[in-house]
Design a protein around this motif. Sequence first.
Motif, mmCIF file in Angstrom:
data_model
loop_
_atom_site.group_PDB
_atom_site.id
_atom_site.type_symbol
_atom_site.label_atom_id
_atom_site.label_comp_id
_atom_site.label_asym_id
_atom_site.label_seq_id
_atom_site.Cartn_x
_atom_site.Cartn_y
_atom_site.Cartn_z
ATOM 1 N N SER B 13 8.291 -2.293 -1.287
ATOM 2 C CA SER B 13 8.946 -1.070 -0.831
ATOM 3 C C SER B 13 9.279 -1.270 0.634
ATOM 4 O O SER B 13 8.510 -1.868 1.374
ATOM 5 C CB SER B 13 8.007 0.122 -0.956
ATOM 6 N N SER B 15 9.207 0.554 3.782
ATOM 7 C CA SER B 15 8.723 1.824 4.332
ATOM 8 C C SER B 15 7.786 1.437 5.449
ATOM 9 O O SER B 15 8.134 0.626 6.284
ATOM 10 C CB SER B 15 8.015 2.654 3.264
ATOM 11 N N ARG B 16 6.599 2.000 5.420
ATOM 12 C CA ARG B 16 5.607 1.590 6.394
ATOM 13 C C ARG B 16 4.527 0.848 5.634
ATOM 14 O O ARG B 16 3.951 1.376 4.696
ATOM 15 C CB ARG B 16 5.040 2.822 7.068
ATOM 16 N N GLU B 18 1.023 -1.128 6.011
ATOM 17 C CA GLU B 18 -0.025 -1.390 6.991
ATOM 18 C C GLU B 18 -0.834 -2.619 6.601
ATOM 19 O O GLU B 18 -2.022 -2.532 6.310
ATOM 20 C CB GLU B 18 -0.875 -0.137 7.180
ATOM 21 N N PHE B 19 -0.153 -3.745 6.575
ATOM 22 C CA PHE B 19 -0.790 -5.005 6.225
ATOM 23 C C PHE B 19 -0.349 -6.056 7.219
ATOM 24 O O PHE B 19 0.688 -5.921 7.845
ATOM 25 C CB PHE B 19 -0.371 -5.436 4.824
ATOM 26 N N PRO B 20 -1.120 -7.146 7.321
ATOM 27 C CA PRO B 20 -0.676 -8.241 8.187
ATOM 28 C C PRO B 20 0.701 -8.718 7.732
ATOM 29 O O PRO B 20 1.013 -8.705 6.545
ATOM 30 C CB PRO B 20 -1.736 -9.319 7.961
ATOM 31 N N GLU B 23 1.072 -11.107 4.866
ATOM 32 C CA GLU B 23 0.913 -10.556 3.519
ATOM 33 C C GLU B 23 2.184 -9.835 3.077
ATOM 34 O O GLU B 23 2.513 -9.809 1.892
ATOM 35 C CB GLU B 23 -0.282 -9.595 3.473
ATOM 36 N N TYR B 27 3.573 -11.012 -0.486
ATOM 37 C CA TYR B 27 3.585 -10.166 -1.687
ATOM 38 C C TYR B 27 4.880 -10.307 -2.491
ATOM 39 O O TYR B 27 4.827 -10.591 -3.698
ATOM 40 C CB TYR B 27 3.324 -8.704 -1.304
ATOM 41 N N ASN B 117 8.559 3.852 17.840
ATOM 42 C CA ASN B 117 10.018 3.709 17.765
ATOM 43 C C ASN B 117 10.631 3.194 19.052
ATOM 44 O O ASN B 117 11.576 2.428 19.034
ATOM 45 C CB ASN B 117 10.639 5.068 17.445
ATOM 46 N N PRO B 177 13.717 2.597 -6.372
ATOM 47 C CA PRO B 177 12.296 2.860 -6.114
ATOM 48 C C PRO B 177 11.762 2.152 -4.874
ATOM 49 O O PRO B 177 10.722 2.529 -4.357
ATOM 50 C CB PRO B 177 11.607 2.335 -7.378
ATOM 51 N N PHE B 178 12.465 1.128 -4.390
ATOM 52 C CA PHE B 178 11.979 0.392 -3.224
ATOM 53 C C PHE B 178 12.523 0.944 -1.912
ATOM 54 O O PHE B 178 12.192 0.439 -0.843
ATOM 55 C CB PHE B 178 12.358 -1.088 -3.334
ATOM 56 N N HIS B 182 13.729 8.521 0.519
ATOM 57 C CA HIS B 182 13.987 9.214 -0.739
ATOM 58 C C HIS B 182 14.252 10.666 -0.402
ATOM 59 O O HIS B 182 13.418 11.534 -0.608
ATOM 60 C CB HIS B 182 12.801 9.067 -1.692
ATOM 61 N N GLN B 183 15.402 10.887 0.174
ATOM 62 C CA GLN B 183 15.682 12.185 0.753
ATOM 63 C C GLN B 183 17.173 12.474 0.626
ATOM 64 O O GLN B 183 17.977 11.900 1.349
ATOM 65 C CB GLN B 183 15.291 12.129 2.245
ATOM 66 N N PRO B 184 17.557 13.337 -0.327
ATOM 67 C CA PRO B 184 18.994 13.640 -0.410
ATOM 68 C C PRO B 184 19.421 14.468 0.796
ATOM 69 O O PRO B 184 18.650 15.283 1.308
ATOM 70 C CB PRO B 184 19.099 14.455 -1.701
ATOM 71 N N PHE B 210 21.485 10.937 11.621
ATOM 72 C CA PHE B 210 21.673 10.476 10.245
ATOM 73 C C PHE B 210 22.733 9.384 10.135
ATOM 74 O O PHE B 210 23.099 8.984 9.034
ATOM 75 C CB PHE B 210 21.977 11.652 9.311
#
Lengths: 115, 391, 255
Positions: B13, B15-16, B18-20, B23, B27, B117, B177-178, B182-184, B210
């Motif tokens: 996905s 998004s955010r 929180e992994f090194p 990884e 993945y 940011n 889904p990735f 997810h915001q119309p 936007f």
Amino acid sequence: MELQVYGYKCRKCGQLHYPFRMVCKKCKANEPHGFDPVPLPKKGKLLTYTDLSTLPADFNVAQLTLGIVELENGIRVTGQVRIPKPKTGMAVRINIETVRSSEFGKNLGMVFTAA
Amino acid sequence: MRNVYVVGVGITSFSRLEFPISEIAAYPAMMALQDAGNPKIDHLYVSNMGGGRVNGQTALASAVVDTLSLTPIGAETIENGPASGSSAIKTGFMAVASGLCDTVMVAGAERMREVNNLEATDFVATLTHPLAEYIYGVTLPSLAGMFTRLYMEKYGVTSRHLAMVAVKNHANAMLNPFAHLHQPITIEGILDSPEALTNNPIVADPLRFFDMCPVSDGGACVILACEEVARKVKRPLVRLAGVGQATDTHCVHERENPTDLLAVRGAAAQAMKMAGIKPSDVSVAELHDAFTILEIAESEEVGFFKKGEGHLALERGETALGGKIPINPSGGLKGKGHPVGATGIGQAHEIVTQLRGEAKKRQVKNAKIGLTTNFGGFGNNVVSLVFKRED
Amino acid sequence: MAVELEKILRPVDAPLPPFPPKFMKVASGEDMVVRQVSREEIPDLLPHVEPLIHVERDYYDIVAVRVYAELLGYYRHRVQDEYVLIAQINGELAAIVNGRSLNKDVGVSYHTLALRRGLRVGAHAFAAKMEYHMDILGHKEVLIVAESPIGFRRWMIEYHLEKRFNVAHELGGVPSWALTKPLFDAARDTLVVGRRPVPEALLKKAQAAILPPSNPPKPPADLLGATRSMNDPTASALLLSRQRLAKLGEPEGKV
């Protein structure tokens, strides 16, 4: 002494560049020290600008206007715009001032004001 | 030169995460390995832009190759600004096409949300000219803002057209889904209502909130292979048929015509020439819409529409899902997200998924040829790829 | 005896004037209603806050757990002069903001919890809260702290808050920032929006029921729980990730 920003003139074909580059973009002359520094003109016209609100963290202002100016000799430069309501195509003057500073140093650069 | 095929793809996905960062790259690589039926990998290329600066992880490929227990194969990190992903795919292409390798893995990762940011924006801004741009506070949004102003004056593009790109790509992202967002959104909400200026504040006039892509973490991976290997993998056959790359001046102000994106024009033309196709043959495209204006400008530069007419085609709905040439069915950088080092591979992932016919709700009908365009810097280093479904 | 003790424990609330409801259009094109909720409506909010306590991203866990405590404190009369405003879209809960009146001149902002992301719902709700303090309660300044970087960016930078570092904020005793009346007036045009009165049908719908948020923030599907556990000698990351996946069901696609 009046501060200057320099353009770089090819010793072989006379093409002026800003910023500095190592090889002439017109005649591809690649001699070391192949450019003469030439002070850039202090007048030009504003080509485009933007009021920017996402500034890097070291600017402690909320907004900054940035613009691209075409100088009298056709060279274009990027700099900060200090004009309340800028318009594209307007005549501007180029001033050399501190444009960015940190705890230990400062950068001089071009600030455009209304001519 | 040998033909090169995509035999496996994987993605996280956007998004955010929180992994090194190693990884985040590993993945999707695991997913791609599964997708391709665990082929033997000869070389690993890892694309990433900010690991050293943002995450304190240099030489990422060495970390990833070991995380995946792929040692002792060769591995290297490829950095080409926000076009790192496509550049890594290009490198992988060369390795397989030349015969040096039979199967290579190209994984990309970025973890920008480890910092706030402001720092993320500053990190991306370091790709600008240090003395003629960066010191003034130039960031990528400001270059896009200045570009948009010229485009509007010259071609009659309006804020409404930009908002239409955003609405379209947010709607596409809803089906992915990735995707990060997810915001119309609606034109009314971001442009016309009395609250629009607060909902959608001006960020780099005339560009608004936007009109900008989000700052994302994410990883993506493709596995490239020669024909012999690809025939053995029981997946739909997708060939990486064209690779193009072109560059332009480092400083945006040095470009003769500041509304041209010559590097996009050059890269796309090379890729299409190599693949032996015309722009009208392309059935689906992923363009680099880090800013909404770029989708319009690039749709013209790659040759889908005449210069200055991209916004008219947008008005007619030709770039929407179901239109003549759907652009950014994944949601693009605007909706899907923009983890800079992984973006190019994310685009390739989408095109391969589309050409395989596995894109579910966002599937472009009869997608046979797909094109990607990946920007490094503000149009100064562009890589374009063409994929073809064969079989 | 129990009643007597409760009298001691329960603070006496000063009567606060009500917040007149308002509405606005958000980026999705939907209308959002911001209104005050009474103490009786708090039990309707709690079930929607509770799941967020387990969302370990973007500081939702720490904010949600504190909001939960503050809402319960309000409901059970353990916080003095507290108020709670909510934002609703189509009746669905979109945001909760709360705070309290310290005295007639100073207000204290507690929390802003957005249950819908990406629409600047939190920004609208926070602005409504400041409007309540300044325009309705007549406070001269509001003490604010941020617990998340998002909050800090929004409130401290957008409103250009002043430092009140000599004052320990009620939330955690950390140095306070303050929104003063002049700062609020300067931000009013761009940040404080909304229309009044709310059309009757819209308000009725909002008041009829506080519906659960349709897409609340969810805990990250712990993609890499297994590898993460290598850095986690107690393996709690792995266990948590398993529990979560069991609760969520398998997400769509190979996430």
